[in-house]
Design an enzyme around this catalytic site. Structure first.
Site, PDB file in Angstrom:
ATOM      1  N   ASP A  26       0.859  -1.170   0.000  1.00 23.73           N
ATOM      2  CA  ASP A  26       0.000   0.000   0.000  1.00 23.73           C
ATOM      3  C   ASP A  26       0.905   1.233   0.000  1.00 23.73           C
ATOM      4  OD1 ASP A  26      -2.515   1.368   0.219  1.00 23.73           O
ATOM      5  OD2 ASP A  26      -2.023   1.764   2.313  1.00 23.73           O
ATOM      6  N   ASP A  28      -0.341   5.126   0.737  1.00 22.83           N
ATOM      7  CA  ASP A  28      -0.668   6.087   1.794  1.00 22.83           C
ATOM      8  C   ASP A  28      -0.601   5.426   3.161  1.00 22.83           C
ATOM      9  OD1 ASP A  28      -1.344   8.430   0.210  1.00 22.83           O
ATOM     10  OD2 ASP A  28      -3.090   7.302  -0.470  1.00 22.83           O
ATOM     11  N   ASP A 225      -1.302  -0.658   6.117  1.00 27.42           N
ATOM     12  CA  ASP A 225      -1.515  -0.010   7.415  1.00 27.42           C
ATOM     13  C   ASP A 225      -2.962  -0.063   7.854  1.00 27.42           C
ATOM     14  OD1 ASP A 225      -2.212   1.908   5.315  1.00 27.42           O
ATOM     15  OD2 ASP A 225      -2.480   3.339   6.951  1.00 27.42           O
TER      16      ASP A 225
END
Length: 342
Positions: A26, A28, A225
């Site tokens: 990922d 961001d 995250d």
């Protein structure tokens, strides 16, 4: 309790960058936040790539094109080609192309990433509900996306035009904090029309399929995250996942994770890709990781010992997830997390 329910993070004797052939990362909250590289990301990714791991960047953000994302990563010191970037715009464009004829018009509510992805699938982006679209696609359009674009989508959807969304993340990390994501914008159209979109992005299968088709990964590791997108997406795809604590997920959310949100591994940041992961052992008085022991007692999680904070968090995960089984842990973990500084 099913044997498939994860009750503790796993250990690994090998560095994760050696145990898996491809990292599905990922962006961001993992590689960057607010456009700036997160601490340790650049050097960690360089070492993983130098060791032979293929790095692919998988994002639910449909605003930017793969070329723009790759250029940004390269500027940060992470050499990347457009072919190494997979976006939810690409996944939703494929989903639409499987349901409408080539050359069909699609009303775009979002940014350039969606338009480029649609053209790649021989579909024609249009801007108005009056342009006779056969589908509506909605993706993150950035903070400048006007309210009128949501109205345009609502007009078409209310007329019965099929509605697609790149993703439904309610929030997105930024350099200034947590901002509304595409999911918040999707809710506007949902409230106005009462309709439900077909969704392509993480954690749903169309995104995982797009990623595997484009990377050819044989033994991938999802690195993210967010529990409800990255980790659940790995769960749905039947692959392992590393949660890093550089984005939106905190210790309390991790301990309360239901089975589909429980990662295989947990680490502070992307340096966790370069190391093994410590084993968690079950003992008479609880679960041990490093110098910490965690157990469920009455209505709280109790932590004893000392050592690295992450080892204590992993032990707490084992105690919490085991106590919860296939549900959600409701035990108070406040004192234990405070002791770890989390």
């Amino acid at each position: 309790m099913s044997r498939s329910v994860r009750t503790r993070p796993e250990g690994s004797g090998q560095a994760l960058s050696e145990a898996y052939d491809t990292a599905l990362l990922d962006l961001d909250g993992v590689v960057y936040a607010g456009g700036n590289a997160i601490a340790h990301a650049v050097e960690s990714l360089e070492r993983a790539r130098a060791g032979g791991m293929h790095l692919a960047y998988v994002t639910n953000n449909a605003l930017r094109t793969p070329d723009v994302v790759a250029e940004h990563l390269t500027e940060l010191g992470i050499p990347t080609g457009a072919e190494d970037v997979i976006t939810s715009a690409q996944a939703v464009a494929r989903l639409i192309s499987e349901q409408v004829p080539a050359g069909a018009r699609v009303l775009v509510i979002g940014g350039e990433g969606l338009r480029v992805a649609l053209r790649e699938r021989d579909l024609v982006p249009v801007e108005s509900a009056d342009d006779d679209p056969v589908a509506v696609v909605q993706g993150y359009g950035g903070p400048e996306l006007s309210w009128g674009r949501f109205a345009e989508a609502s007009y078409a959807v209310a007329r019965g035009v099929p509605w697609f969304a790149s993703n439904t993340d309610l929030t997105i990390p930024s350099g200034r904090g947590i901002a509304p994501g595409n999911g918040a914008a999707v809710e506007v159209v949902r409230i106005a029309t009462g309709a439900e979109p077909q969704v392509a992005g993480k954690p749903l299968p169309p995104m995982h399929r797009e990623t595997i088709l484009r990377t050819g990964a044989k033994r991938p590791l999802v690195v993210g995250d967010r529990l409800d997108t990255d980790i659940e997406g790995a769960f749905n795809g039947g692959v392992d996942a590393l949660l890093v604590l550089t984005g939106v997920t905190d210790g309390a959310q991790l301990l309360a994770a239901p089975p589909q949100h429980r990662p295989t591994y947990v680490d502070a940041d992307l340096r966790g890709m370069l190391t093994g992961q410590p084993e968690i052992t079950e003992e008479r008085d609880g679960f041990r990781c490093g110098g910490w022991t965690a157990r469920a007692a009455e209505e709280q999680l109790v932590l004893s010992g000392d050592g690295e904070a992450l080892e204590g968090l992993r032990a707490l995960c084992a105690a919490a997830w085991t106590a919860a089984g296939d549900g959600v842990c409701e035990l108070d973990a406040g004192k234990a997390l405070a002791r770890l500084g989390l």
